[in-house]
Write a protein that holds these residues in place. Structure first.
Motif, mmCIF file in Angstrom:
data_model
loop_
_atom_site.group_PDB
_atom_site.id
_atom_site.type_symbol
_atom_site.label_atom_id
_atom_site.label_comp_id
_atom_site.label_asym_id
_atom_site.label_seq_id
_atom_site.Cartn_x
_atom_site.Cartn_y
_atom_site.Cartn_z
ATOM 1 N N TYR A 96 0.363 -1.388 0.020
ATOM 2 C CA TYR A 96 -0.158 0.132 0.163
ATOM 3 C C TYR A 96 0.947 1.262 -0.255
ATOM 4 O O TYR A 96 0.214 2.413 -0.458
ATOM 5 C CB TYR A 96 -0.965 0.237 1.010
ATOM 6 C CG TYR A 96 -1.697 -0.999 1.666
ATOM 7 C CD1 TYR A 96 -3.070 -1.086 0.122
ATOM 8 C CD2 TYR A 96 -1.578 -1.987 2.197
ATOM 9 C CE1 TYR A 96 -3.776 -2.060 0.836
ATOM 10 C CE2 TYR A 96 -2.178 -3.373 2.192
ATOM 11 C CZ TYR A 96 -3.414 -3.506 1.515
ATOM 12 O OH TYR A 96 -4.376 -4.205 1.795
ATOM 13 N N GLY A 108 3.989 2.705 -3.549
ATOM 14 C CA GLY A 108 3.087 1.102 -3.797
ATOM 15 C C GLY A 108 2.904 0.470 -4.929
ATOM 16 O O GLY A 108 3.569 1.321 -5.831
ATOM 17 N N GLY A 111 -0.184 4.044 -5.823
ATOM 18 C CA GLY A 111 -0.784 4.734 -5.213
ATOM 19 C C GLY A 111 -0.397 6.384 -5.260
ATOM 20 O O GLY A 111 0.073 7.427 -6.631
ATOM 21 N N THR A 294 -8.959 2.958 -1.426
ATOM 22 C CA THR A 294 -8.219 2.352 -1.047
ATOM 23 C C THR A 294 -8.928 1.149 0.166
ATOM 24 O O THR A 294 -9.269 -0.366 -0.275
ATOM 25 C CB THR A 294 -6.955 2.372 -0.285
ATOM 26 O OG1 THR A 294 -5.982 2.660 -0.831
ATOM 27 C CG2 THR A 294 -5.916 1.306 0.467
ATOM 28 N N ASN A 298 -10.820 -3.062 -1.014
ATOM 29 C CA ASN A 298 -9.406 -3.504 -0.214
ATOM 30 C C ASN A 298 -9.784 -4.792 -0.077
ATOM 31 O O ASN A 298 -9.605 -6.127 -0.554
ATOM 32 C CB ASN A 298 -8.969 -2.696 1.385
ATOM 33 C CG ASN A 298 -8.268 -4.388 1.571
ATOM 34 O OD1 ASN A 298 -6.917 -3.887 1.230
ATOM 35 N ND2 ASN A 298 -8.418 -4.465 2.352
ATOM 36 N N THR A 365 2.564 -1.132 7.186
ATOM 37 C CA THR A 365 1.348 -1.416 6.701
ATOM 38 C C THR A 365 0.354 -2.189 7.514
ATOM 39 O O THR A 365 -1.194 -1.881 7.770
ATOM 40 C CB THR A 365 1.586 -3.252 5.845
ATOM 41 O OG1 THR A 365 2.384 -2.477 4.857
ATOM 42 C CG2 THR A 365 0.965 -3.727 5.018
#
Length: 427
Positions: A96, A108, A111, A294, A298, A365
């Motif tokens: 990420y 990432g 990103g 994100t 996810n 993370t």
């Protein structure tokens, strides 16, 4: 704001930083940020070195480990994306994005961050059509195919970037957007490129064939270029300097494209650009819109070879945006702190025999996902993950790869592979 842009780093941080410090002194100016367009090679130790897809004779610790260990500190804030020669085991820890070393930030696999009021986005890796729709299925220890496919761009990461609606000022990709050469002087490109000499005719032939077939570059990168229309787009990969101007429709915005070389004496690997911005001081910060995207996506991150199922997305983007906004207002937008997760290279002894899989859960993370109220999924493997299980036999050759770390030794394989694909498309 003065931003230095560098092409392929190939782990030679010492040389790039020394060049910039000399430039500052000579020109009596201040560099606010360094951006690297891939092949950064964040190698911490010998185990990381084993996870880079390069011939053994080119495997070298170089100098990143000094910055990881704290022996040295990056003199400029540094942002980088991944290319096709990376310590993929380490970058996967920071899927990420996050600090690869103090003052050195990895964007990432895809990103966006803010530096001051400038939005900087990026897509790591290179495009390979046969792997594009697969999930992130590679796990340590990497097979000979995994060590290459892990850095191939995936649809999932591109689709997250395609959700971005707010303006992006700078975008980075390692390989070039498809057919970007049509917007610049490609004949000058062929005349300039150092690799295009009598003993490198295969490299010249490869680029010529790709240009003639309209196949030089990344299709997903071209789609992102058309969608995002950033004022600046920087790339590397082909080990040469090339500039182009892309006009987005009649009277529309213009993107200034620039590709740069690798870090070697006499090569055009560095360019300083001045961008209008708010006055400093500047720092790298999370981007609200990107964090919301994100969070929304996810739950469907594809961790086997199966394609991402975008129909399974359940979260509403506006709800995600509100949660992220509240979180940022409470905590602030500064990324979580750097944490060492692996032994560092030691000149007095090797860490190659340390008993470890080489894969770690990075506390950055974990903290990032907790912040977004998301589950850690990166080490989940619920089904067989080899890409070969989902591809027809003989459909591609894993031993053929894109522009190598050395301009000569592997280009014949690369050219053969892409010539074959071009012929198939023409039939």
């Amino acid at each position: 704001m003065r931003i230095a842009v560098e092409g392929c780093m190939h782990g030679d941080l010492d040389s790039v930083y020394a060049t910039l410090l000399h430039l500052q002194e000579e020109e009596k100016t201040k560099i606010d940020l360094l951006i690297c367009c891939g092949d950064f090679q964040a190698v911490r130790n010998e185990k990381d070195l084993e996870c880079i897809s390069v011939p053994h004779k080119y495997r070298s610790m170089n100098s990143f480990w000094k910055y990881y260990s704290g022996e040295k500190v990056a003199p400029f804030p540094t942002i980088f994306i991944g290319g096709n020669h990376e310590a993929s085991n380490y970058l996967w820890e920071l899927y990420y994005g996050g600090w690869a070393a103090p003052n050195i930030y990895f964007l990432g696999f895809a990103g966006i961050v803010k530096f001051g009021n400038i939005r900087i986005g990026g897509l790591s890796g290179i495009y390979k059509r046969q792997h594009y729709y697969l999930g992130h299925c590679e796990r340590l220890p990497y097979s000979e195919s995994d060590i290459r496919s892990i850095y191939h761009v995936r649809e999932y990461d591109v689709q997250k970037l395609m959700q971005v609606e707010e303006p992006v000022d700078i975008f980075l990709s390692h390989d070039w957007p498809l057919n970007i050469v049509e917007h610049g002087n490609w004949k000058d490109l062929l005349r300039y490129k150092p690799a295009f000499e009598a003993d490198n005719v295969n490299h010249l032939r490869y680029v010529l064939v790709q240009i003639q077939a309209g196949a030089l570059g990344s299709k997903p990168a071209a789609e992102l270029l058309e969608k995002l229309k950033p004022p600046y787009w920087f790339s590397a990969h082909l080990h040469c300097k090339f500039a182009a101007l892309v006009q987005h429709g009649e009277g529309g915005p213009i993107t200034k494209f620039l590709a740069l070389d690798k870090c070697l004496p006499g090569r055009k690997f560095l360019q300083v650009v001045e961008i209008e911005s708010e006055p400093g001081p500047y720092s790298i910060q999370y981007d609200e819109e990107w964090l919301a995207i994100t969070r929304k996506f996810n739950s469907i991150i594809p961790l086997t070879a199966k394609r991402a199922n975008f129909g399974d997305i359940q979260l509403n983007l506006q709800d995600c945006r509100q949660l992220v906004r509240n979180k940022l207002q409470t905590r602030g937008a500064k990324p979580f702190q750097f944490v060492q997760t692996a032994p560092c290279h030691d000149l007095t002894h090797s860490v190659a025999n340390v008993s470890s899989s080489g894969q770690y859960r990075n506390p950055q993370t974990e903290a990032f996902l907790q912040f977004l109220e998301l589950e850690y999924l990166l080490d989940n493997t619920l089904e067989p993950s080899s890409p070969t299980l989902f591809m027809s036999k003989g459909s591609f050759d894993y031993d053929c790869e894109d522009i190598p770390i050395d301009d000569v030794d592997e280009i014949e394989e690369f050219a053969r592979d892409d010539d074959a694909e071009t012929k198939k498309e023409c039939l």
